[in-house]
Design a protein around this motif. Structure first.
Motif, mmCIF file in Angstrom:
data_model
loop_
_atom_site.group_PDB
_atom_site.id
_atom_site.type_symbol
_atom_site.label_atom_id
_atom_site.label_comp_id
_atom_site.label_asym_id
_atom_site.label_seq_id
_atom_site.Cartn_x
_atom_site.Cartn_y
_atom_site.Cartn_z
ATOM 1 N N LEU A 350 0.830 -1.201 0.000
ATOM 2 C CA LEU A 350 0.000 0.000 0.000
ATOM 3 C C LEU A 350 0.870 1.258 0.000
ATOM 4 O O LEU A 350 0.587 2.235 -0.702
ATOM 5 C CB LEU A 350 -0.938 -0.005 1.213
ATOM 6 N N ARG A 351 1.941 1.257 0.849
ATOM 7 C CA ARG A 351 2.844 2.409 0.854
ATOM 8 C C ARG A 351 3.532 2.595 -0.502
ATOM 9 O O ARG A 351 3.675 3.719 -1.000
ATOM 10 C CB ARG A 351 3.893 2.248 1.961
ATOM 11 N N SER A 356 4.110 5.516 -5.496
ATOM 12 C CA SER A 356 4.078 5.452 -6.957
ATOM 13 C C SER A 356 3.084 6.462 -7.525
ATOM 14 O O SER A 356 3.361 7.138 -8.518
ATOM 15 C CB SER A 356 3.714 4.036 -7.402
ATOM 16 N N ARG A 357 1.924 6.555 -6.851
ATOM 17 C CA ARG A 357 0.924 7.523 -7.325
ATOM 18 C C ARG A 357 1.428 8.963 -7.176
ATOM 19 O O ARG A 357 1.182 9.806 -8.043
ATOM 20 C CB ARG A 357 -0.380 7.351 -6.549
ATOM 21 N N GLN A 358 2.121 9.228 -6.053
ATOM 22 C CA GLN A 358 2.655 10.578 -5.862
ATOM 23 C C GLN A 358 3.686 10.925 -6.943
ATOM 24 O O GLN A 358 3.718 12.047 -7.456
ATOM 25 C CB GLN A 358 3.277 10.694 -4.473
ATOM 26 N N ARG A 359 4.559 9.948 -7.267
ATOM 27 C CA ARG A 359 5.544 10.194 -8.327
ATOM 28 C C ARG A 359 4.870 10.429 -9.683
ATOM 29 O O ARG A 359 5.269 11.318 -10.452
ATOM 30 C CB ARG A 359 6.511 9.009 -8.431
ATOM 31 N N ARG A 364 3.149 14.069 -13.857
ATOM 32 C CA ARG A 364 2.062 14.653 -14.649
ATOM 33 C C ARG A 364 2.067 16.170 -14.543
ATOM 34 O O ARG A 364 1.882 16.883 -15.540
ATOM 35 C CB ARG A 364 0.717 14.100 -14.165
ATOM 36 N N GLU A 365 2.298 16.681 -13.327
ATOM 37 C CA GLU A 365 2.358 18.134 -13.145
ATOM 38 C C GLU A 365 3.537 18.739 -13.929
ATOM 39 O O GLU A 365 3.423 19.812 -14.531
ATOM 40 C CB GLU A 365 2.500 18.466 -11.657
ATOM 41 N N ALA A 366 4.677 18.025 -13.895
ATOM 42 C CA ALA A 366 5.836 18.519 -14.636
ATOM 43 C C ALA A 366 5.565 18.541 -16.143
ATOM 44 O O ALA A 366 5.894 19.506 -16.845
ATOM 45 C CB ALA A 366 7.062 17.649 -14.336
#
Length: 756
Positions: A350-351, A356-359, A364-366
Motif C-alpha cells: 500500500l505504501r 508510486s501515485r505521488q511520483r 504529470r504536473e511537470a
C-alpha cells in the motif's frame, strides 16, 4: 477445457478482427498511396500547362503591346522592325507582320529589307489550320489564335504561332504573329522539376507532338498514342493507363492549355506510381504476420508458466486446509508470488502504491508545466511572426510611398518648367528610400544566410578606428546625426575582419542609438585597445529611452525590438541586433548590451580580438601615390538598355572611357578590339551568359590582365563561387552599390599605375 486451450482461443479471437481490419486497412493504404501519387502527377501536369499558358500569354501580351506601336501606325516598318526584334522571346522565337492581303511585311528572323516568302507559301502552310483573312477581319472577336504545329516555309522547321489581328485608324489592318520553333517548348519545359523517369509531352489539337521530353528529335510532329488522343478529345482533363510509345506501362495524366487548347500530358511508369504503396503494404503485412506468430508463441509460453503457478497455488491452498504452513513457493509469475506474501506485505504494497501515485502525479504536473511553457513559447513565436509580417509591410510601404510621390512630382510639368528645388528633393528622396529598401532586403537575406550557415567573411587587417570614423562620417553626410550630439573618441586598434561586415555591425549599433534616442540627445562612441586581454573594445552609449527589464534578455533574438520614437521616419524589422551578434561571433568576438531601465539610456560593448603585432607589421600602408584614380577603358556588357545607359553615364562622369555591348558575343569582340582594363559583365545575357564571356576573355593572352566584375541579381554564396570559378575577380549584386564599384575601379587604377 484446459487453460492452455482457452488462452489460445483468446489469442485467436483477439487477432481475428485485427487481421480482418488490417487487410481492409492495407487495401485502403494501397489505394490511398496510389491516389496520392496520381494527385502529384496531376498537379505536375497542371503546373506544366500553366508554364505553357504563361509563355503563350506573355507572347500575346507582347504582340498586343506591339499593336499599339506608333511606328506601325505611321507605317515606319524599319522602326517597327527594331521594336518587334526587341520583343522576341529569345532563341527559337521570332515575330512576323502581315498586311490585310496576307503579304509578309516583317520577319525578325531575317535582317530588315531581305526578301521574304510570298504570301502564297504562307497561305499553303496555314490553309488547313486557319483562315488568315478571317483573322485579319476580326471574325474571332479580336481574340488571339494559337496554331497547331506547322512547317515554316522560310526555315523548313516545325513551328507554332500566336496570331493577333491589328485594327488601326484609317482602315489599316494587320496580323502580328509570334513564331516558336518546336524546340522552344522543349527548352521551356526542361525547367520543370519532374523526375527523369516521367515523360512530359505537349500535343496540339490534331494530336501531333509539339514537344516531348523523350525522343523529341524523332517524335516532334508525329501523332501521339490514339487512346491518349481520344481521351483528351472527350475530356478537359483526366488520366488513362496505357503503354507509351516506348512500350512502358504507365499512368498518363493530361490537361488542356486554356489559351491554345493543346494537351499537356505527363506519363509516369505504373511500377513507380505503385512502388511506395506496395512497399508500405508489404511492410505492414510482414508486421502483421510477425504479430500473429509472436502472439501464438507468447500464448503457448504463458499458458505453460501459468499452469505451473496455479498448480503451486492450489497445493498451498490445500496445505492451509490441512492446517499446515504452506511451503514457500517461488514462481516466475509475479502475481502468484504476491498471493503467497499478500498478508505480510499488504502494508508495504500500500505504501509503495501511494508513493508510486505521488511520483506519477508529480511527473504529470511537470509534463503539464512543460506543455504550458511550450504553448506559451509557440504563441509568442506566432505573435512575433504576425508582428514581423505587419511591420515588414509597413516598412516596405513607407519608402515605396515616398518613392511613388517623388516620381509623381518629377512627372509633373508646370507651365513655367520644373522647380529645381523640387526636382532635387525628389531625387534625394528616391535615393534615400531606395537605400532603405536595399538595407531591408540585405538584412533579410543576411538573416536567411546566417540561419543556413552560408555567411562567409573576407577578412583582412583593418584599423577599427578608421572604420568607426567612416561610419560616423557617413551618418553625418546623410544628416541623420544633425539633431544629436555625437562624440567620438577612438584609438587605433587593428583587427583581422571583413570590412563590409564591420561597417554593417557599427552602422546597425549607431543607427539603433539614433532611433531610440529623442532629438537633442547625446551619443558617445569610444574605442580602445586593451593590451591585457588582447581585445579591441568598442562602446556606444546613448541617453535615450533605454530597454525594459522584460525586453533586455531577448533583445538579441530575431524579430524582437523596442518601441521607437514616434517622430522617427525609419522603423525596423527587429533583426539588426540579431545579425550584429551573429556577425560579431563569426569574427571571434562577443557583444553585450546594458540598460538601467526605461528612459535611462543604453550601452553596447563589442569586443574583437586584436591583430597580432607580426600581422600588423605586415600591413602595407596606403600612400598618396596609390590612393588616386586614373581614367580607364571600361567594357560594359549589359542587355538592359536603360541600365546600360545609366551605368555608362555614371562611369563617363568619373572620367572613364566606356565601351558598350548588349550581347555576350559582342562583348567578347569588343574586348578583343579595345583590350579594356576593366570589364563589367551582366550574367543574364540573351545569347551566351556572363560566365562564358568571362571564360572566353580569360582564354586570350592579351586580356588576361583585364579586371572582370560580375554584375547580377543573384547573390547567394553558390553564385559568388561560380562567378569566381568562371574567372571573375569581383561579384556585385544588383542594384549595384556605386560607391563600392568606384572603390574597385579606383583600386584597379592605382594598381595599374604602380605597375607602370
Amino acid at each position: 477445457m484446459k487453460i492452455r486451450t482457452q488462452l489460445m482461443f483468446i489469442a485467436a479471437a483477439t487477432l481475428l478482427p485485427v487481421v480482418v481490419f488490417s487487410a481492409v486497412a492495407l487495401n485502403l493504404l494501397l489505394e490511398a498511396e496510389r491516389n496520392a501519387a496520381l494527385k502529384n502527377l496531376r498537379e505536375a501536369a497542371r503546373a506544366m500547362a500553366l508554364i505553357v499558358d504563361s509563355e503563350l500569354g506573355n507572347a500575346d501580351a507582347a504582340l498586343r503591346v506591339l499593336a499599339t506601336s506608333r511606328a506601325l501606325a505611321s507605317k515606319d516598318l524599319r522602326g517597327f522592325y527594331e521594336q518587334a526584334k526587341s520583343a522576341d522571346r529569345g532563341p527559337g522565337s521570332w515575330t512576323l507582320l502581315f498586311n490585310y492581303n496576307g503579304e509578309q511585311l516583317i520577319n525578325t528572323l531575317l535582317p530588315f529589307g531581305n526578301t521574304l516568302p510570298s504570301s502564297a507559301d504562307l497561305l499553303r502552310v496555314q490553309a488547313s489550320k486557319m483562315e488568315l483573312k478571317s483573322v485579319l477581319e476580326g471574325v474571332a472577336g479580336n481574340r488571339t489564335y494559337v496554331s497547331n504545329l506547322l512547317k515554316s516555309p522560310l526555315t523548313g522547321r516545325l513551328v507554332t504561332t500566336v496570331n493577333v489581328p491589328v485594327q488601326l485608324p484609317g482602315d489599316m489592318k494587320y496580323l502580328l504573329t509570334e513564331t516558336f520553333a518546336a524546340d522552344y517548348f522543349v527548352r521551356v519545359l526542361s525547367h520543370g522539376n519532374i523526375p527523369s523517369s516521367w515523360t512530359l509531352a505537349i500535343i496540339d489539337r490534331d494530336g501531333n507532338f509539339i514537344s516531348r521530353s523523350r525522343g523529341a528529335d524523332q517524335l516532334i510532329g508525329k501523332p501521339a498514342r490514339p487512346e491518349l488522343i481520344r481521351a483528351a478529345r472527350d475530356a478537359q482533363q483526366g488520366q488513362i493507363r496505357h503503354l507509351t510509345l516506348e512500350g512502358v506501362d504507365s499512368y498518363d495524366v493530361f490537361v488542356h492549355s486554356a489559351l491554345a487548347g493543346w494537351t499537356v500530358a505527363i506519363a509516369a511508369p505504373a511500377d513507380q506510381i505503385e512502388l511506395s504503396a506496395r512497399r508500405a503494404v508489404k511492410l505492414a503485412a510482414l508486421g502483421l504476420l510477425a504479430a500473429v506468430l509472436m502472439a501464438a508463441v507468447t500464448a503457448a509460453l504463458v499458458s505453460r508458466s501459468l499452469v505451473r503457478a496455479i498448480a503451486g497455488a492450489a497445493a498451498s491452498a490445500a496445505a492451509i486446509g490441512r492446517a499446515e504452513v504452506p511451503a514457500e513457493s517461488i514462481t516466475d509469475i509475479e502475481e502468484i508470488d504476491k498471493l503467497h506474501a499478500a498478508l505480510n506485505n499488504a502494508g508495504i504494497l500500500l505504501r509503495q502504491e501511494l508513493q508510486s501515485r505521488q511520483r506519477a502525479e508529480a511527473e504529470r504536473e511537470a509534463l503539464l508545466g512543460n506543455e504550458q511553457h511550450a504553448r506559451q513559447l509557440a504563441e509568442q513565436q506566432n505573435t512575433a511572426k504576425d508582428q514581423f509580417l505587419a511591420l515588414l509591410g509597413h516598412e516596405l510601404r513607407n519608402p515605396l510611398s515616398a518613392i511613388s510621390g517623388a516620381i509623381r512630382l518629377m512627372q509633373m510639368q508646370p507651365a513655367g518648367g520644373v522647380n529645381p528645388q523640387h526636382l532635387l528633393r525628389a531625387q534625394e528622396i528616391i535615393e534615400r528610400q531606395s537605400k532603405h529598401l536595399s538595407h531591408i532586403v540585405d538584412d533579410l537575406l543576411d538573416l536567411s544566410r546566417m540561419s543556413m550557415g552560408k555567411i562567409s567573411l573576407n577578412k583582412k587587417p583593418l584599423d577599427l578606428a578608421r572604420v568607426v570614423k567612416a561610419c560616423v562620417d557617413a551618418l553625418h553626410t546623410t544628416g541623420r546625426t544633425s539633431a544629436y550630439t555625437v562624440s567620438v573618441a577612438v584609438e587605433s586598434a587593428w583587427v583581422d575582419a571583413d570590412a563590409t561586415r564591420l561597417e554593417q555591425i557599427i552602422s546597425n549599433l549607431i543607427g539603433n542609438a539614433l532611433k531610440f534616442t529623442p532629438a537633442g540627445g547625446k551619443i558617445d562612441i569610444k574605442l580602445k585597445a586593451e593590451a591585457a586581454s588582447h581585445t579591441a573594445v568598442l562602446m556606444i552609449h546613448d541617453n535615450g529611452i533605454g530597454i525594459s527589464s522584460e525586453l533586455l534578455p531577448r533583445v538579441f533574438d530575431a524579430f524582437v525590438q523596442g518601441v521607437a520614437q514616434s517622430d522617427k521616419a525609419l522603423g525596423g524589422l527587429g533583426i539588426g541586433l540579431h545579425l550584429v551578434r551573429q556577425l560579431v561571433q563569426l569574427h571571434g568576438g562577443e557583444v553585450s548590451l546594458m540598460s538601467a531601465g526605461a528612459d535611462r539610456g543604453t550601452t553596447v560593448l563589442v569586443r574583437l580580438p586584436l591583430l597580432s603585432e607580426e600581422a600588423r607589421q605586415a600591413v602595407v600602408p596606403v600612400t598618396a601615390e596609390t590612393a588616386g584614380a586614373a581614367p580607364l577603358s571600361i567594357l560594359l556588357v549589359e542587355d538592359n538598355r536603360d541600365a546600360r545607359e545609366m551605368m555608362a553615364a555614371l562611369l563617363d562622369m568619373h572620367g572613364h572611357q566606356v565601351i558598350e555591348a548588349d550581347t555576350g558575343e559582342e562583348g567578347v569582340l569588343r574586348a578583343l578590339e579595345h583590350k579594356p582594363g576593366i570589364a563589367i559583365i551582366d550574367i543574364g545575357l540573351p545569347d551566351i551568359d556572363g560566365y562564358q564571356v568571362a571564360a572566353r576573355i580569360r582564354s586570350h593572352p592579351a586580356l588576361r590582365g583585364t579586371l572582370l566584375i560580375a554584375l547580377t541579381g543573384y547573390g547567394q554564396l553558390a553564385d559568388q563561387q561560380r562567378a569566381l570559378g568562371a574567372g571573375f575577380d569581383y561579384h556585385l549584386v544588383k542594384p549595384v552599390d556605386i560607391d563600392r564599384l568606384m572603390d574597385i575601379i579606383r583600386g584597379n587604377s592605382a594598381a595599374s599605375r604602380l605597375s607602370v
